[in-house]
Enzyme design. Structure first.
Site, PDB file in Angstrom:
ATOM      1  N   ILE A   2      71.872 -13.107  43.960  1.00  0.00           N
ATOM      2  CA  ILE A   2      71.085 -13.877  43.093  1.00  0.00           C
ATOM      3  C   ILE A   2      71.809 -13.060  41.457  1.00  0.00           C
ATOM      4  O   ILE A   2      70.888 -13.917  40.456  1.00  0.00           O
ATOM      5  CB  ILE A   2      69.751 -14.209  42.509  1.00  0.00           C
ATOM      6  CG1 ILE A   2      68.994 -12.324  42.700  1.00  0.00           C
ATOM      7  CG2 ILE A   2      69.043 -14.400  43.735  1.00  0.00           C
ATOM      8  CD1 ILE A   2      67.603 -12.398  42.354  1.00  0.00           C
TER       9      ILE A   2
ATOM     10  N   ASN B 261      75.017   1.169  48.130  1.00  0.00           N
ATOM     11  CA  ASN B 261      74.275   2.141  46.930  1.00  0.00           C
ATOM     12  C   ASN B 261      73.140   2.902  47.780  1.00  0.00           C
ATOM     13  O   ASN B 261      72.567   2.464  48.538  1.00  0.00           O
ATOM     14  CB  ASN B 261      73.881   1.243  45.961  1.00  0.00           C
ATOM     15  CG  ASN B 261      74.714   0.723  44.959  1.00  0.00           C
ATOM     16  OD1 ASN B 261      75.964   1.047  45.003  1.00  0.00           O
ATOM     17  ND2 ASN B 261      74.391  -0.488  44.682  1.00  0.00           N
TER      18      ASN B 261
ATOM     19  N   HIS C 208      71.563  -2.082  52.311  1.00  0.00           N
ATOM     20  CA  HIS C 208      71.951  -3.195  51.859  1.00  0.00           C
ATOM     21  C   HIS C 208      73.682  -3.030  51.783  1.00  0.00           C
ATOM     22  O   HIS C 208      73.278  -2.026  50.646  1.00  0.00           O
ATOM     23  CB  HIS C 208      71.468  -4.389  51.065  1.00  0.00           C
ATOM     24  CG  HIS C 208      71.041  -4.030  49.518  1.00  0.00           C
ATOM     25  ND1 HIS C 208      70.526  -2.668  49.115  1.00  0.00           N
ATOM     26  CD2 HIS C 208      71.589  -3.966  48.248  1.00  0.00           C
ATOM     27  CE1 HIS C 208      69.795  -2.824  48.030  1.00  0.00           C
ATOM     28  NE2 HIS C 208      71.243  -3.271  47.665  1.00  0.00           N
TER      29      HIS C 208
ATOM     30  N   GLU D 218      68.534  -0.352  44.148  1.00  0.00           N
ATOM     31  CA  GLU D 218      67.385  -1.019  43.098  1.00  0.00           C
ATOM     32  C   GLU D 218      66.052  -1.056  44.459  1.00  0.00           C
ATOM     33  O   GLU D 218      65.357  -1.439  44.027  1.00  0.00           O
ATOM     34  CB  GLU D 218      67.299  -2.358  42.508  1.00  0.00           C
ATOM     35  CG  GLU D 218      68.651  -2.059  41.206  1.00  0.00           C
ATOM     36  CD  GLU D 218      68.883  -2.724  40.760  1.00  0.00           C
ATOM     37  OE1 GLU D 218      68.453  -3.599  40.728  1.00  0.00           O
ATOM     38  OE2 GLU D 218      69.969  -2.883  40.071  1.00  0.00           O
ATOM     39  N   VAL D 219      66.602  -1.991  45.788  1.00  0.00           N
ATOM     40  CA  VAL D 219      65.988  -2.573  46.357  1.00  0.00           C
ATOM     41  C   VAL D 219      66.474  -1.059  47.891  1.00  0.00           C
ATOM     42  O   VAL D 219      66.839  -0.917  48.373  1.00  0.00           O
ATOM     43  CB  VAL D 219      66.030  -4.150  46.456  1.00  0.00           C
ATOM     44  CG1 VAL D 219      65.571  -3.994  48.394  1.00  0.00           C
ATOM     45  CG2 VAL D 219      66.185  -4.400  46.252  1.00  0.00           C
TER      46      VAL D 219
END
Length: 116
Positions: free
Chosen positions: A32, A88, A101, A96-97
């Site tokens: 996004i 990451n 991913h 961040e999540v």
């Protein structure tokens, strides 16, 4: 599924995403806040915190995530010009999540790997 995990909620259909590729075990959707003309996130549908954890717990699924990255890159026309796949791991790396991913990035020259 972890009920407080953003990506688990996307897999469950609770949060919309622009899906570009899906298999029985993986999901790929557009970021996004893209950092390149093509910026797709590739996740396993099963919750794993990061690439280290998935590699230890389910190496086969980790391989399926990489295969999905390759399929996304091919579908987006990236192999000829080149592309980047980034995982990451941890806050210091910018994760961040906390659902593993891969970022598939391309569509323009991406510059150096790490900014000083």
């Amino acid at each position: 599924m972890t009920s407080d995990c953003l990506f688990c909620r996307i897999v469950a259909g609770e949060i919309p995403a622009t899906v570009v590729h899906e298999t029985d075990t993986t999901l790929a959707f557009r970021d996004i806040a893209p950092k390149a003309p093509v910026h797709v996130l590739v996740i396993p549908k099963a919750h794993h915190t990061d690439v280290v954890e998935i590699a230890k717990a389910d190496p086969g699924l980790a391989g399926q995530v990489l295969a999905a990255c390759a399929a996304v890159a091919e579908a987006e026309g990236l192999p000829e010009g080149g592309f980047r796949v980034i995982f990451n791991v941890g806050r210091n790396a910018g994760q961040e999540v906390f659902h593993v991913h891969a970022h598939v990035l391309g569509g323009r020259p991406l510059g150096p790997m790490v900014m000083a």
